[in-house]
Design an enzyme around this catalytic site. Structure first.
Site, PDB file in Angstrom:
ATOM      1  N   HIS A 153       0.977  -1.245   0.037  1.00 27.42           N
ATOM      2  CA  HIS A 153      -0.009  -0.035   0.018  1.00 27.42           C
ATOM      3  C   HIS A 153       0.973   1.341  -0.018  1.00 27.42           C
ATOM      4  O   HIS A 153       1.997   1.010   0.595  1.00 27.42           O
ATOM      5  CB  HIS A 153      -1.015   0.084   1.273  1.00 27.42           C
ATOM      6  CG  HIS A 153      -2.039  -1.158   1.494  1.00 27.42           C
ATOM      7  ND1 HIS A 153      -2.571  -1.442  -0.164  1.00 27.42           N
ATOM      8  CD2 HIS A 153      -2.402  -1.734   2.222  1.00 27.42           C
ATOM      9  CE1 HIS A 153      -3.264  -2.527   0.323  1.00 27.42           C
ATOM     10  NE2 HIS A 153      -3.256  -2.733   1.293  1.00 27.42           N
ATOM     11  N   LYS A 579     -12.982   4.766   8.713  1.00 23.89           N
ATOM     12  CA  LYS A 579     -12.898   5.946   7.851  1.00 23.89           C
ATOM     13  C   LYS A 579     -14.575   6.072   7.765  1.00 23.89           C
ATOM     14  O   LYS A 579     -15.090   7.106   7.838  1.00 23.89           O
ATOM     15  CB  LYS A 579     -12.413   5.567   6.542  1.00 23.89           C
ATOM     16  CG  LYS A 579     -13.037   6.617   5.488  1.00 23.89           C
ATOM     17  CD  LYS A 579     -11.981   6.284   4.016  1.00 23.89           C
ATOM     18  CE  LYS A 579     -12.829   7.137   2.914  1.00 23.89           C
ATOM     19  NZ  LYS A 579     -13.587   6.256   2.219  1.00 23.89           N
TER      20      LYS A 579
END
Length: 916
Positions: A153, A579
């Site tokens: 990532h 999130k």
């Protein structure tokens, strides 16, 4: 006496750390003068003194002077100032790591009763002291495992070239601690340090293009080559030795409880560059690396094992093995001295390594291990009893850990991709006109019927769309990889955004079409691929138990699990949940999902292996590895644990051998000690769970009211952080957005966290937690319960301590400067006001719960480190705001200005030791 020694050692450590930082800072000053003259050094020192002064006393005059200084710096001086502060952070990071190594070595020189907490000797001694029987430890070792998965990532901002310089600086710094160094040797090492810092200054920090997938693969392999190949066998060896010392009556053979895997080259979710061909190339590259390491080790053994059969007798089995090799490999290059039997045998071992999976080469790593063990058994015949063959035993352990594949590669794809492929395949054979529109029960029935039928569904006469063919090619590649590299090469297929049982059955059908899952005419089943759901959002975590219960009760899925030792792997995503619902709610829903799914599995005699998809940053489940293990429900340890390791975590934990060893031994001892202690449930936990549910509901409402219900929030986020500029940083092959849109739902959690970190608000790491905790702590009874939970429940203690870390790294005075970037001043003041209020609310309630006067009082080393860094991060933040403002007002088209912004991003990331 012990206390005095420890105190004295701690004091000398702080002196030594300050000495290292001052020395490196002084050398950096020399480099600045050489490349920018005294004017550059004076400018850096002037800014540093002003920011340091403002940290002590908020003086309006000094603040204005600093602002004017920063506004008046012109290129190329401005870029040099930015680079100076950023480079300083890299040097501080290296000094702090050397400080950790110094502490570890000092502990190792003390008696065992003073061994370092969390170390293997300390943990095993404690088990013995607590009268834990050896049989229980042996049983526990046979069931537990920890697998750490490297991912690519885009969170590692530092280039590999820069990391290699860091490692050389660290090596020289460590050598300076040697008390036997002569003055001349000390002088030479300091000269080396100056050269390396000069080289660092002369090296580009920024990548000029995005890394390719193969660049990312090589970056991951870098850590295997540098540290992991050596550290992993040493961890197992020390564990075995300590068990022998404390439990001498048992014959210890520690299984492979600690392994590394990888996603790099196999993670297709949202990354169009990870093709089946790329995954295949990754597997080939991994094999090349591990075979090369084995060859080096075998050559080293050849240098050591010089025994002659003129002086010793080797075992008959080894003699026979050599004769077989001679007959099978007549054209091989033989060792020139026939009576040096071990060298003769190892020469053939080298030849068979050269020919892996080819004629007369090793077919698998087990054959390699058999040859090595044959040598070991022969050596025992002519060495004193109890002799240790360290290098040989290490190589045997390495071969059992890494095989010929180095690391198991997980493949991941989005659930929607599989549904689309299945829909087209079924439509072509008239089994479902529009599969995607079927309800869940109809999908499950249809997929189940396909899995109960041995016949394939694919038509050899059809040309499928490119999208569907790509999905089919993945499974064809996996089947081929199992044959070429072994079934361990790819053993798990992960499904992103799992929302239903059909998401897993679709993958099983696709595996069946590639002959990875097989139903024979007699009803027997073969299944060579684990299929794992990834539960990410708050809704998915809530639905997870029902999804798994439905699957566990399907006969066809039961047959699949039987072929995988009744074990189901489940991945839990920390990023999207945080999130989606805020860090407190996300962590609680993750904990709940694990407990509920564990209960369902236990009722069916199934074992679960939870895979924790944690990021490096606190807003994505980050934090110390040991703490993350302790915070899990204890019943989840027994079938193995997987955790992702990504981004800046890789270089901070695995660049240096000693740091890698310390991190991994702490994780190993935590897992072992927790599993041995059993699943003794605190009777108070039922009440604590009810409390967490109440707090979570309040926190979730507070979080979503701002993030999802405030119309101005998205504009505040995009304008008030460097989010628009992050895409140019070239720190990963994968796009920042899943679908290339500006929608909040499509934004990946990594840039979400990275941007908030840069603006020093770190909102994802703590926001809305204070509201939930404060409301519950309003009564004396409520506050008493929270204090009780902090003292007695590892999950809650870890949650609170991670919140402390997030609050400590946040800096509202600096964050306020970013409000200047937001077009609507009223909007900026309104939302920033909410964030400020919540910050103070969260801080106050945490100090009350923990009984501390300041944040992180319990971890003074971390607190001091953050305070040390702040005066150096401040100027980078001020420069970043000024540069972004100018860049955006110029239409975001000034490439040189953008490079300076990216340098500030790099510097702040190094200063806070976090990206995303």
């Amino acid at each position: 006496m012990t206390i005095d020694t420890a105190h004295s050692t701690q004091q000398s450590h702080h002196v030594a750390l300050r000495r290292d930082i001052n020395m490196l800072g002084s050398l950096l000053g020399d480099v600045l003068v050489q490349h920018g003259g005294k004017e550059l050094l004076d400018m850096v020192e002037s800014i540093r003194e002003k920011t340091k002064s403002l940290r002590n006393v908020a003086d309006v005059e000094t603040s204005q002077q600093l602002k004017e200084t920063i506004q008046t710096i012109q290129p190329p001086m401005r870029k040099q100032v930015i680079r100076a502060f950023a480079l300083y952070f890299h040097l501080v990071n290296i000094a702090e790591q050397n400080h950790r190594i110094r502490r570890r070595r000092d502990y190792q020189m003390l008696e065992e009763e003073q061994s370092q907490p969390g170390s293997i000797p300390h943990a095993i001694a404690l088990l013995k002291k607590n009268n834990v029987p050896g049989e229980l430890i042996e049983d526990t070792l046979s069931s537990i495992s920890l697998e750490l998965i490297l991912t690519a990532h885009p969170t590692e901002a530092t280039r590999r070239s820069v990391l290699e310089i860091h490692k050389r600086i660290a090596t020289s710094l460590k050598q300076l601690d040697n008390p036997l160094l002569t003055k001349r040797e000390q002088k030479a090492l300091k000269a080396d340090l100056l050269n390396e810092i000069t080289t660092l200054w002369q090296t580009d920090e920024l990548r000029h293009k995005k890394p390719s997938v193969m660049d990312e693969v090589n970056m991951g392999l870098f850590y295997f080559e540098e540290t992991l190949f050596e550290v992993l066998p040493q961890i197992h060896q020390e564990l075995e030795e300590c068990l022998h010392d404390h439990y001498p009556d048992a014959k210890w053979e520690v299984p492979n409880i600690l392994k590394f895997g990888s996603w790099i080259g196999g993670d297709r979710d949202g990354n169009p560059f990870v093709t089946p061909e790329m995954t295949w190339n990754t597997l080939e590259r991994q094999r090349d690396v591990v075979i090369s390491k084995y060859k080096d080790s075998v050559k080293n053994l050849m240098r050591q094992l010089s025994q002659s059969t003129n002086r010793i007798a080797i075992c008959p089995e080894l003699t026979k093995s050599i004769e077989e090799d001679q007959n099978r490999l007549p054209d091989a290059k033989e060792w020139g001295v026939p009576h040096e039997a071990y060298r003769v045998k190892l020469a053939y071992v080298l030849e068979k390594l050269q020919r892996v999976n080819r004629e007369n080469g090793y077919k698998n790593s087990e054959e390699f291990i058999t040859d090595l063990k044959l040598i070991g058994n022969s050596l025992k015949q002519h060495f004193p009893e109890g002799s240790h063959f360290t290098e040989l035993n290490k190589l045997i352990r390495q071969a059992s850990l890494f095989g010929f594949h180095l690391a198991t590669l997980d493949v991941r794809n989005h659930s929607g991709e599989h549904e689309g492929a299945i829909a087209e395949i079924l439509s072509r054979v008239n089994l479902a006109e529009n599969y995607a529109e079927l309800d869940e029960e109809e999908k499950v029935q249809l997929l189940n019927s396909l899995l109960e039928d041995p016949r394939p569904v694919l038509s050899t006469y059809e040309d499928y769309s490119e999208k569907t063919q790509k999905i089919l090619d993945i499974f064809t590649m996996i089947k081929k990889a199992h044959k070429e590299f072994g079934p361990q090469s790819i053993s798990v297929y992960l499904i992103s955004m799992t929302e239903s049982a059909s998401d897993l059955l679709e993958v099983l059908v696709l595996a069946k079409e590639a002959n990875i899952y097989r139903l024979h005419a007699d009803g027997s089943v073969e299944s060579d691929l684990n299929i794992a759901p990834l539960l990410e959002t708050i809704d998915d975590l809530k639905a997870g138990p029902a999804i798994m219960e439905k699957l566990f009760d399907l006969p066809v899925y039961k047959h699949h699990l039987e072929k995988h030792d009744q074990r189901q792997e489940i991945m839990l995503g920390y990023s999207d949940g945080s999130k989606d619902g805020g860090t407190l709610t996300a962590n609680w829903k993750l904990y709940q999902a694990q407990q509920e799914i564990s209960r369902i599995a236990s009722e069916r005699n199934l074992r679960l292996k939870f895979f924790h998809g944690r990021g490096g940053a606190l807003g994505r489940g980050g934090g110390p590895l040991r703490r993350s293990l302790l915070s899990q429900p204890p019943e989840t340890y027994t079938a193995g644990v997987k955790i992702t390791e990504q981004g800046e975590v890789l270089s901070s934990r695995y660049l240096l051998y000693d740091i890698a060893y310390r991190s991994l031994e702490q994780a190993t001892t935590t897992l072992l000690s927790s599993a041995v202690s059993g699943i003794e449930k605190d009777v108070r936990q039922e009440k604590w769970h009810e409390i967490m549910e109440e707090i979570s509901a309040v926190s979730l409402k507070s979080y979503q009211s701002l993030v999802f219900e405030d119309d101005g929030f998205l504009a505040y986020f995009k304008q008030g952080t460097p989010l628009p500029e992050l895409g140019a940083l070239n720190i990963g092959s994968r796009p920042m957005s899943r679908k290339g849109t500006d929608h909040f739902d499509d934004l990946r959690a990594i840039p979400w966290v990275f941007a908030w970190t840069q603006s020093r608000q770190l909102m994802p790491a703590w926001y809305a937690s204070g509201t939930g905790l404060t409301e519950f702590a309003a009564t004396e009874e409520g506050l008493s319960s929270l204090k009780e939970m902090y003292a007695n429940w590892p999950f809650f203690a870890s949650l609170i301590d991670n919140l402390q870390m997030g609050l400590m790294k946040a800096d509202l005075a600096t964050a306020e400067k970013y409000m200047f970037l937001i077009d609507d001043e009223q909007l900026a003041n309104r939302i920033f006001g909410k964030i400020v209020d919540e910050y103070h609310r969260t801080k106050d309630v945490i100090l009350t719960i923990t009984g501390q006067e300041e944040l992180l009082d319990g971890t003074p080393n971390i607190k001091d480190s953050i305070r040390l860094r702040n005066p150096y991060v401040d100027p980078l933040s001020s420069l970043q705001v000024e540069l972004i403002s100018t860049y955006r007002s110029n239409g975001s088209e000034d490439d040189e200005l953008l490079k300076e912004i990216l340098l500030t991003i790099n510097g702040i990331a190094a200063g806070l030791r976090n990206t995303g």
